[in-house]
Motif scaffolding. Structure first.
Motif, PDB file in Angstrom:
ATOM      1  N   TYR A 115       0.820  -1.210   0.000  1.00 13.63           N
ATOM      2  CA  TYR A 115       0.000   0.000   0.000  1.00 13.63           C
ATOM      3  C   TYR A 115       0.860   1.269   0.000  1.00 13.63           C
ATOM      4  O   TYR A 115       0.363   2.357  -0.304  1.00 13.63           O
ATOM      5  CB  TYR A 115      -0.898   0.044   1.240  1.00 13.63           C
ATOM      6  CG  TYR A 115      -2.146  -0.796   1.153  1.00 13.63           C
ATOM      7  CD1 TYR A 115      -3.223  -0.405   0.365  1.00 13.63           C
ATOM      8  CD2 TYR A 115      -2.265  -1.977   1.878  1.00 13.63           C
ATOM      9  CE1 TYR A 115      -4.385  -1.161   0.300  1.00 13.63           C
ATOM     10  CE2 TYR A 115      -3.417  -2.749   1.823  1.00 13.63           C
ATOM     11  CZ  TYR A 115      -4.475  -2.333   1.031  1.00 13.63           C
ATOM     12  OH  TYR A 115      -5.621  -3.093   0.972  1.00 13.63           O
ATOM     13  N   ILE A 116       2.120   1.147   0.375  1.00  7.72           N
ATOM     14  CA  ILE A 116       2.986   2.318   0.450  1.00  7.72           C
ATOM     15  C   ILE A 116       3.419   2.715  -0.957  1.00  7.72           C
ATOM     16  O   ILE A 116       3.964   1.902  -1.711  1.00  7.72           O
ATOM     17  CB  ILE A 116       4.240   2.034   1.308  1.00  7.72           C
ATOM     18  CG1 ILE A 116       3.836   1.466   2.670  1.00  7.72           C
ATOM     19  CG2 ILE A 116       5.077   3.294   1.451  1.00  7.72           C
ATOM     20  CD1 ILE A 116       3.058   2.395   3.547  1.00  7.72           C
ATOM     21  N   ARG A 117       3.217   3.966  -1.301  1.00  9.51           N
ATOM     22  CA  ARG A 117       3.588   4.435  -2.637  1.00  9.51           C
ATOM     23  C   ARG A 117       5.104   4.628  -2.756  1.00  9.51           C
ATOM     24  O   ARG A 117       5.732   5.177  -1.870  1.00  9.51           O
ATOM     25  CB  ARG A 117       2.888   5.754  -2.950  1.00  9.51           C
ATOM     26  CG  ARG A 117       1.389   5.640  -3.163  1.00  9.51           C
ATOM     27  CD  ARG A 117       0.786   6.981  -3.491  1.00  9.51           C
ATOM     28  NE  ARG A 117       0.908   7.913  -2.351  1.00  9.51           N
ATOM     29  CZ  ARG A 117       0.948   9.236  -2.471  1.00  9.51           C
ATOM     30  NH1 ARG A 117       0.900   9.797  -3.668  1.00  9.51           N
ATOM     31  NH2 ARG A 117       1.042   9.992  -1.398  1.00  9.51           N
ATOM     32  N   LYS A 118       5.636   4.172  -3.863  1.00  9.59           N
ATOM     33  CA  LYS A 118       7.022   4.485  -4.207  1.00  9.59           C
ATOM     34  C   LYS A 118       7.057   5.887  -4.817  1.00  9.59           C
ATOM     35  O   LYS A 118       6.050   6.385  -5.331  1.00  9.59           O
ATOM     36  CB  LYS A 118       7.562   3.472  -5.214  1.00  9.59           C
ATOM     37  CG  LYS A 118       7.528   2.027  -4.752  1.00  9.59           C
ATOM     38  CD  LYS A 118       7.973   1.101  -5.872  1.00  9.59           C
ATOM     39  CE  LYS A 118       7.851  -0.360  -5.467  1.00  9.59           C
ATOM     40  NZ  LYS A 118       8.226  -1.273  -6.581  1.00  9.59           N
ATOM     41  N   ASN A 119       8.211   6.504  -4.789  1.00 10.37           N
ATOM     42  CA  ASN A 119       8.353   7.819  -5.405  1.00 10.37           C
ATOM     43  C   ASN A 119       8.037   7.784  -6.890  1.00 10.37           C
ATOM     44  O   ASN A 119       7.602   8.781  -7.473  1.00 10.37           O
ATOM     45  CB  ASN A 119       9.763   8.367  -5.189  1.00 10.37           C
ATOM     46  CG  ASN A 119      10.018   8.755  -3.743  1.00 10.37           C
ATOM     47  OD1 ASN A 119       9.088   8.921  -2.956  1.00 10.37           O
ATOM     48  ND2 ASN A 119      11.285   8.890  -3.381  1.00 10.37           N
ATOM     49  N   SER A 120       8.240   6.623  -7.499  1.00 14.02           N
ATOM     50  CA  SER A 120       8.006   6.482  -8.944  1.00 14.02           C
ATOM     51  C   SER A 120       6.543   6.183  -9.278  1.00 14.02           C
ATOM     52  O   SER A 120       6.166   6.205 -10.459  1.00 14.02           O
ATOM     53  CB  SER A 120       8.897   5.371  -9.507  1.00 14.02           C
ATOM     54  OG  SER A 120       8.632   4.132  -8.842  1.00 14.02           O
ATOM     55  N   ASP A 121       5.717   5.902  -8.291  1.00 13.95           N
ATOM     56  CA  ASP A 121       4.310   5.585  -8.544  1.00 13.95           C
ATOM     57  C   ASP A 121       3.524   6.840  -8.910  1.00 13.95           C
ATOM     58  O   ASP A 121       3.774   7.924  -8.375  1.00 13.95           O
ATOM     59  CB  ASP A 121       3.674   4.934  -7.314  1.00 13.95           C
ATOM     60  CG  ASP A 121       4.134   3.503  -7.095  1.00 13.95           C
ATOM     61  OD1 ASP A 121       4.407   2.812  -8.095  1.00 13.95           O
ATOM     62  OD2 ASP A 121       4.233   3.072  -5.923  1.00 13.95           O
ATOM     63  N   GLN A 122       2.550   6.673  -9.773  1.00 18.25           N
ATOM     64  CA  GLN A 122       1.709   7.798 -10.180  1.00 18.25           C
ATOM     65  C   GLN A 122       0.439   7.909  -9.343  1.00 18.25           C
ATOM     66  O   GLN A 122      -0.284   8.900  -9.442  1.00 18.25           O
ATOM     67  CB  GLN A 122       1.317   7.637 -11.659  1.00 18.25           C
ATOM     68  CG  GLN A 122       2.515   7.639 -12.605  1.00 18.25           C
ATOM     69  CD  GLN A 122       3.324   8.909 -12.508  1.00 18.25           C
ATOM     70  OE1 GLN A 122       2.796  10.016 -12.605  1.00 18.25           O
ATOM     71  NE2 GLN A 122       4.639   8.760 -12.317  1.00 18.25           N
ATOM     72  N   ALA A 123       0.153   6.917  -8.541  1.00 13.24           N
ATOM     73  CA  ALA A 123      -1.075   6.913  -7.736  1.00 13.24           C
ATOM     74  C   ALA A 123      -1.091   8.082  -6.753  1.00 13.24           C
ATOM     75  O   ALA A 123      -0.050   8.501  -6.240  1.00 13.24           O
ATOM     76  CB  ALA A 123      -1.192   5.597  -6.978  1.00 13.24           C
ATOM     77  N   GLY A 124      -2.288   8.584  -6.489  1.00 15.82           N
ATOM     78  CA  GLY A 124      -2.428   9.688  -5.554  1.00 15.82           C
ATOM     79  C   GLY A 124      -2.624   9.246  -4.129  1.00 15.82           C
ATOM     80  O   GLY A 124      -2.473  10.049  -3.198  1.00 15.82           O
ATOM     81  N   ASN A 125      -2.968   7.977  -3.927  1.00 13.69           N
ATOM     82  CA  ASN A 125      -3.151   7.424  -2.586  1.00 13.69           C
ATOM     83  C   ASN A 125      -2.891   5.928  -2.651  1.00 13.69           C
ATOM     84  O   ASN A 125      -3.208   5.270  -3.645  1.00 13.69           O
ATOM     85  CB  ASN A 125      -4.570   7.693  -2.069  1.00 13.69           C
ATOM     86  CG  ASN A 125      -4.780   7.199  -0.647  1.00 13.69           C
ATOM     87  OD1 ASN A 125      -5.053   6.015  -0.410  1.00 13.69           O
ATOM     88  ND2 ASN A 125      -4.643   8.098   0.320  1.00 13.69           N
ATOM     89  N   GLY A 126      -2.319   5.378  -1.563  1.00 14.03           N
ATOM     90  CA  GLY A 126      -1.988   3.962  -1.543  1.00 14.03           C
ATOM     91  C   GLY A 126      -3.177   3.041  -1.732  1.00 14.03           C
ATOM     92  O   GLY A 126      -3.015   1.893  -2.172  1.00 14.03           O
TER      93      GLY A 126
END
Length: 308
Positions: A115-126
């Motif tokens: 659920y933790i977003r990586k810096n490279s992820d585009q998602a706005g929330n986990g």
């Protein structure tokens, strides 16, 4: 003393603090396996704290509310207790041993790391990773375990963590060793027991889980190209909670997972405080549903290391 929101079922361990839970888990492991090497577990708790706080390089920290740091810490503690109960109940040949015990604790700790977003992820929330978070958790474990001396278990752990989710059918999880599969049963069981025995479980379903479900498309308004929402309101989610729980216990907890929850009673030397608490929650929500009085749920939960 009345149980506090951020404490475990015994009201003695502050499950909002990685250090407190780490110390409690290490005591259990040392009791069961004198001389066990604790460094990998201790390192895991330190890394966990940084991951969820957003200070681990490459990650943005926890911003989900229901699947917060407290839940995973609670799961790790529940797993350690369940495992100790098992080891006390079986012969030496049937025991899982210290290395599997440590692996299980670490897997429980990071079972929701996806659920933790990586810096490279585009998602706005986990919560956008609800349907893929288990696989992502496995990827985190595959990268992390070799750093603490668990190279040979890294690949298996990517499968083991799937006992906590629904991304793979249980029969499709590739864990061939019966002891590793039992470890998976305990991991999946601890996950369920920890979250449903949380003091604020019902309020967290209403206030936190529903919000996560809205983000991933399981609740509220249908998202373009997404799944059909299952829940139309927080109250609808609560009204379906008893039925969902009964089905899960029948099919998973007492079914596929072979009732390994019974070992919690062995840990507590008779009473299973988790099951007692869970049954209390379910009886209460059924009573409130029947009385059309769900507004009596007054606790105010706080997400730990989650964005407000």
């Amino acid at each position: 003393m009345k149980r506090r929101n951020h404490y475990d079922v015994t009201n003695r361990v502050e499950i909002a603090r990685p250090q407190a839970v780490g110390e409690a888990v290490c005591v259990l492991l040392t009791e069961q396996y004198p001389g066990i090497e604790l460094a990998p577990v201790q390192t895991a708790f330190k890394v966990f704290g940084r991951l969820y706080a957003g200070t681990l390089r490459g990650y943005k920290g926890c911003d989900t509310w229901y699947h917060d740091a407290q839940h995973s810490l609670d799961c790790a503690l529940a797993f350690a207790r369940l495992l100790q109960g098992h080891e006390r109940s079986v012969t030496a040949e049937e025991q899982l041993g210290p290395r599997r015990a440590a692996l299980g604790v670490i897997s429980a700790l990071f079972h929701d790391a996806g659920y933790i977003r990586k810096n490279s992820d585009q998602a706005g929330n986990g919560a956008e990773f609800t349907f893929t978070h288990v696989g992502r958790s496995g990827e985190f474990l595959a990268d992390f375990l070799p750093l603490i001396g668990f190279d040979r278990e890294a690949g298996m752990a990517t499968q083991l963590v799937h006992f906590t989710g629904y991304e793979l059918a249980l029969d499709a999880i590739q864990v061939p060793d019966p002891k590793d599969r039992l470890l998976g049963f305990m991991l999946g069981t601890a996950d369920v027991m920890a979250q449903t025995a949380d003091r604020c479980y019902l309020e967290k379903c209403r206030d936190f889980l529903y919000s996560e479900f809205e983000i991933c498309g399981l609740a509220g308004v249908a998202l373009p190209g997404g799944k059909t929402p299952v829940y139309t309101s927080p109250e609808a989610l609560l009204r379906q909670t008893p039925q969902f729980s009964e089905k899960m216990w029948a099919e998973r907890m007492d079914g596929y997972f072979q009732s390994v929850h019974r070992y919690m009673g062995a840990h507590f030397e008779g009473r299973d405080l988790y099951s007692e608490t869970i049954n209390g929650h379910l009886l209460r929500v059924k009573r409130l549903i029947d009385a059309d009085a769900l507004d009596e749920l007054k606790l105010k939960p706080k997400a730990i290391r989650a964005a407000e």
